[in-house]
Design a protein around this motif. Structure first.
Motif, short mmCIF file in Angstrom:
data_model
loop_
_atom_site.label_atom_id
_atom_site.label_comp_id
_atom_site.label_asym_id
_atom_site.label_seq_id
_atom_site.Cartn_x
_atom_site.Cartn_y
_atom_site.Cartn_z
N THR A 1 0.84 -1.18 0.00
CA THR A 1 0.00 0.00 0.00
C THR A 1 0.88 1.25 0.00
O THR A 1 2.11 1.15 -0.02
CB THR A 1 -1.00 0.01 1.18
OG1 THR A 1 -1.96 1.03 0.94
CG2 THR A 1 -0.33 0.23 2.52
N SER A 2 0.24 2.41 -0.03
CA SER A 2 0.98 3.68 -0.02
C SER A 2 0.11 4.72 0.67
O SER A 2 -1.04 4.44 1.00
CB SER A 2 1.29 4.12 -1.46
OG SER A 2 0.08 4.36 -2.15
N SER A 3 0.67 5.89 0.88
CA SER A 3 -0.10 6.95 1.54
C SER A 3 -1.15 7.53 0.61
O SER A 3 -2.31 7.68 0.96
CB SER A 3 0.83 8.08 2.01
OG SER A 3 1.81 7.57 2.86
N ALA B 1 -2.51 8.11 -3.77
CA ALA B 1 -2.65 7.37 -5.03
C ALA B 1 -1.44 7.59 -5.93
O ALA B 1 -0.76 8.63 -5.84
CB ALA B 1 -3.93 7.83 -5.74
N GLU C 1 1.52 6.12 -6.25
CA GLU C 1 2.92 6.05 -5.80
C GLU C 1 3.66 4.85 -6.40
O GLU C 1 4.87 4.71 -6.22
CB GLU C 1 3.00 6.02 -4.27
CG GLU C 1 2.55 7.34 -3.65
CD GLU C 1 2.97 7.48 -2.19
OE1 GLU C 1 4.15 7.64 -1.94
OE2 GLU C 1 2.08 7.42 -1.32
N LYS D 1 2.16 1.34 -6.38
CA LYS D 1 1.81 0.08 -5.69
C LYS D 1 1.64 -1.08 -6.65
O LYS D 1 2.14 -2.18 -6.42
CB LYS D 1 0.48 0.24 -4.93
CG LYS D 1 0.47 1.28 -3.87
CD LYS D 1 -0.92 1.41 -3.24
CE LYS D 1 -1.96 2.04 -4.15
NZ LYS D 1 -1.72 3.45 -4.45
N GLU E 1 -4.74 3.48 -1.77
CA GLU E 1 -3.91 4.31 -0.89
C GLU E 1 -4.53 4.35 0.51
O GLU E 1 -5.75 4.46 0.65
CB GLU E 1 -3.77 5.71 -1.49
CG GLU E 1 -5.04 6.55 -1.56
CD GLU E 1 -5.88 6.28 -2.81
OE1 GLU E 1 -5.67 5.25 -3.48
OE2 GLU E 1 -6.77 7.11 -3.10
N THR F 1 5.29 12.30 -1.60
CA THR F 1 4.61 12.23 -0.31
C THR F 1 5.47 12.83 0.79
O THR F 1 6.59 12.37 1.00
CB THR F 1 4.33 10.75 0.04
OG1 THR F 1 3.98 10.09 -1.16
CG2 THR F 1 3.21 10.62 1.03
N THR G 1 0.71 7.25 7.81
CA THR G 1 0.24 6.00 7.21
C THR G 1 0.79 4.81 7.99
O THR G 1 0.05 3.87 8.32
CB THR G 1 0.73 5.89 5.75
OG1 THR G 1 0.38 7.10 5.09
CG2 THR G 1 0.10 4.72 5.03
#
Ligand code: ATP
Ligand code: MG
Length: 239
Positions: A65-67, A69, A71, A73, A179, A205, A213
């Motif tokens: 996942t990521s903080s 959208a 990034e 993933k 995200e 980010t 996150t």
């Protein structure tokens, strides 16, 4: 009493072998497009770290996942899967649990088929949602027909059961998610998976968001294994 209307599903069921002849390509899928390049080697480093944290070789589910959208993933999920499948005897499932904006099938050049959402809602058996790819040891389950209630489906007891069955079939189940700061799904699944890799695009980010996150994922029982850096000279790192 009026008969309950059954909503027609729009996606068709997958054939297990239909994707075997579709070559995995695309510049960003470095393990396929440039297997001797720097980025591919960095994903092998990430793979080695994930494997090192699992010395007994038990089946593992890992959420990516990521903080925010975009990034990286989905690309990271596929590249990590391809790197894991280089290890002899390793069977990998790329599982698209981004029921808001799925991307794995598209990036693999495959048509969308019934997938995770259909399995969770009980309208598709697990085996009918899994396709082999052209790379030995790499399989895919797409997101399927997008539901109105993704969090409810992903947070259900059935998700736990499905993940358990997938771990009996695969060595690694890599789970692509939305995200984490905007949508709670990754935190929900992270709490029931064995580990989480946090994808961070450098320059996109802010650090405080990444920390937020990380804290949110761990607060819900997630085990953050490390980070995968994208968009940098040093593309991926692991800590
Ligand atoms: N390692 C990489 N090298 C080059 N470009 C990349 C890399 N990873 C991602 N990208 C680019 O960034 C874009 C977003 O990547 P990707 O779809 O993997 O992100 P995502 O986090 O899954 O997005 P979403 O939040 O929409 O699901 C892609 O179009 C791709 O071109
Ligand atoms: Mg994605």
């Amino acid at each position: 009493m009026a008969k309950k209307t059954i909503q027609p599903t729009t996606l068709s069921q997958a054939e297990p072998d239909e994707a075997r002849d579709v070559t995995i390509k695309g510049d960003e899928l470095s393990l396929a497009s440039d297997p001797r390049g720097r980025v591919a080697e960095q994903f092998r480093g990430l793979r080695n770290s994930v494997v090192a944290l699992n010395p007994e070789g038990a089946p593992r589910s890992v959420v990516l996942t990521s903080s925010v959208a975009g990034e990286g993933k989905t690309i990271a999920t596929i590249n990590l899967g391809l790197a894991l499948a280089e290890l002899p005897g390793t069977e990998v499932l790329l599982l698209d649990a981004n029921l808001h904006s799925p991307g794995i099938e598209e990036k693999l050049g495959l048509p969308r088929r019934q997938g995770l959402a259909d399995v969770l809602s009980g309208s598709c058996p697990i085996d009918s949602a899994i396709r082999a790819t052209s790379v030995g040891g790499v399989h895919v389950m797409g997101a399927g027909n997008l539901p109105d209630n993704p969090s409810q489906l992903l947070g259900s007891e059935r998700m736990r059961t499905v993940l358990g069955s997938l771990k009996r079939r695969f060595t690694y189940v890599l789970i692509d998610t939305p995200e984490a700061l905007r949508i709670s799904d990754a935190s929900l699944i992270g709490g029931i998976a064995d580990g989480i890799v946090l994808v961070v695009r450098l320059g996109l980010t802010p650090r405080h968001q990444v920390e937020q996150t990380h804290n949110t994922l761990e607060a819900l029982g997630g085990n953050v294994l490390g980070t995968c850096l994208t968009g940098a000279e040093e593309e991926n790192s692991y800590d």
